[in-house]
Write a protein that holds these residues in place. Structure first.
Motif, short mmCIF file in Angstrom:
data_model
loop_
_atom_site.label_atom_id
_atom_site.label_comp_id
_atom_site.label_asym_id
_atom_site.label_seq_id
_atom_site.Cartn_x
_atom_site.Cartn_y
_atom_site.Cartn_z
N ARG A 196 37.87 38.63 57.15
CA ARG A 196 38.74 38.95 56.34
C ARG A 196 38.45 40.09 55.55
O ARG A 196 37.20 39.94 54.72
N VAL A 197 39.36 40.46 54.24
CA VAL A 197 38.82 41.57 54.37
C VAL A 197 39.02 41.12 52.01
O VAL A 197 40.61 41.04 52.00
N THR A 198 38.32 41.67 51.20
CA THR A 198 39.41 41.52 50.26
C THR A 198 39.22 42.55 49.28
O THR A 198 38.12 43.20 49.71
N TYR A 199 39.96 42.85 48.57
CA TYR A 199 40.00 44.47 48.42
C TYR A 199 40.06 44.38 46.55
O TYR A 199 40.31 43.66 45.87
N GLU A 200 38.84 45.11 46.13
CA GLU A 200 38.10 45.46 44.69
C GLU A 200 38.66 46.37 43.77
O GLU A 200 38.06 47.51 44.41
N LEU A 201 39.28 46.41 42.81
CA LEU A 201 38.92 47.31 41.79
C LEU A 201 37.67 47.99 40.95
O LEU A 201 37.83 46.19 40.01
N GLY A 206 30.91 47.56 36.94
CA GLY A 206 30.90 46.47 38.04
C GLY A 206 31.60 45.55 37.57
O GLY A 206 32.37 44.71 39.01
N ALA A 207 32.24 45.18 36.83
CA ALA A 207 33.22 44.11 36.17
C ALA A 207 34.92 45.12 37.23
O ALA A 207 35.54 46.15 37.44
N VAL A 208 35.40 43.37 37.87
CA VAL A 208 36.03 42.87 39.07
C VAL A 208 38.42 43.69 37.89
O VAL A 208 37.88 43.06 36.32
N LEU A 209 38.06 44.62 38.01
CA LEU A 209 39.37 45.28 37.26
C LEU A 209 41.02 44.44 38.23
O LEU A 209 41.78 44.17 37.04
N GLU A 210 41.01 44.28 39.58
CA GLU A 210 42.34 44.38 39.96
C GLU A 210 40.85 43.55 41.45
O GLU A 210 40.60 44.29 41.91
N SER A 211 41.74 42.86 41.63
CA SER A 211 41.21 42.23 43.25
C SER A 211 42.49 41.31 44.39
O SER A 211 43.44 41.29 43.16
N LEU A 212 42.88 41.70 45.45
CA LEU A 212 43.52 41.03 46.39
C LEU A 212 42.30 40.26 47.36
O LEU A 212 41.72 41.74 48.49
N GLY A 213 42.77 39.34 47.71
CA GLY A 213 42.11 38.90 49.05
C GLY A 213 42.11 37.21 49.32
O GLY A 213 42.78 36.87 48.92
#
Length: 215
Positions: A196-201, A206-213
């Protein structure tokens, strides 16, 4: 395809990447290559494509990869001992089709040829791209084939939010576009039978700006 300094450009980028002098990438045309990471049951395959060396002018039947690179890609995707996850590095966006910049959709025959190969793969396939001066995460259902493809676009760490990327539309974008300087990160959860993959920008700090997972 007709850029006269492409051989010198290939040498320059391989020098920058500290590619060994004896590497086959230095004797082939184009810098495409593949890497495999991890043990057999948790293997990640990273395929890096070269979309500049052989690229023709955009058109319905025109090509991005060149026959030598097509042979490499199709042989790699047909190999036994399939990995648990395949990542395809593409400097040009593969899934988005709506903006006016460079994209695979400008080469529909080549795009269909790639899709015909990845549809047959049993593992999850994720595209990694850049070029557009903003970041986004795309999730596209390949209806009729039961395949869901994802793409993480990170563009880029030193500058973003400039040029044609601002305001680009993408009907299959998940979340919002990222117009700040950023980088992409994939986090893989191996606790279940399939990864299972979580995608982050993430911002430079290092702060997460956008994510999907985690798909």
């Amino acid at each position: 395809e007709d850029f006269r300094d492409k051989k010198a450009s290939q040498k320059t980028i391989l020098d920058f990447l500290d590619e060994p002098a004896e590497s086959p990438r230095r004797s082939q045309e184009g810098i495409y290559w593949t890497y495999r990471f991890g043990p057999a049951d948790r293997q990640v395959r990273l395929i890096l494509l070269d979309l500049r060396y052989f690229r023709e002018v955009a058109g319905p039947e025109n090509d991005l990869l060149g026959e030598a690179q097509w042979k490499f890609l199709e042989n790699e995707l047909a190999r036994g001992a399939q990995p648990a996850l395949t990542l395809i590095g593409s400097s040009t966006q593969f899934l988005p089709t709506e903006h006016g910049g460079d994209r695979w959709d400008q080469y529909p025959a080549a795009r269909r040829r790639v899709l015909s190969r990845v549809r047959a793969l049993p593992e999850k396939v994720v595209f990694l791209s850049g070029d557009v001066h903003f970041g986004e995460i795309t999730r596209w259902a390949d209806r009729g084939y039961g395949k869901v493809l994802e793409e993480v676009t990170a563009s880029g760490l030193t500058h973003a939010g400039v040029g044609s990327g601002q305001g680009s539309t993408n009907g299959v974008r998940m979340g919002k576009p990222v117009l700040k300087n950023h980088f992409g990160m994939l986090q893989i959860d191996w606790s279940s039978s399939a990864p299972r993959v979580t995608y982050e920008l993430r911002a430079a700090d290092g702060a997460v700006l956008e994510s999907l997972g985690g798909f």
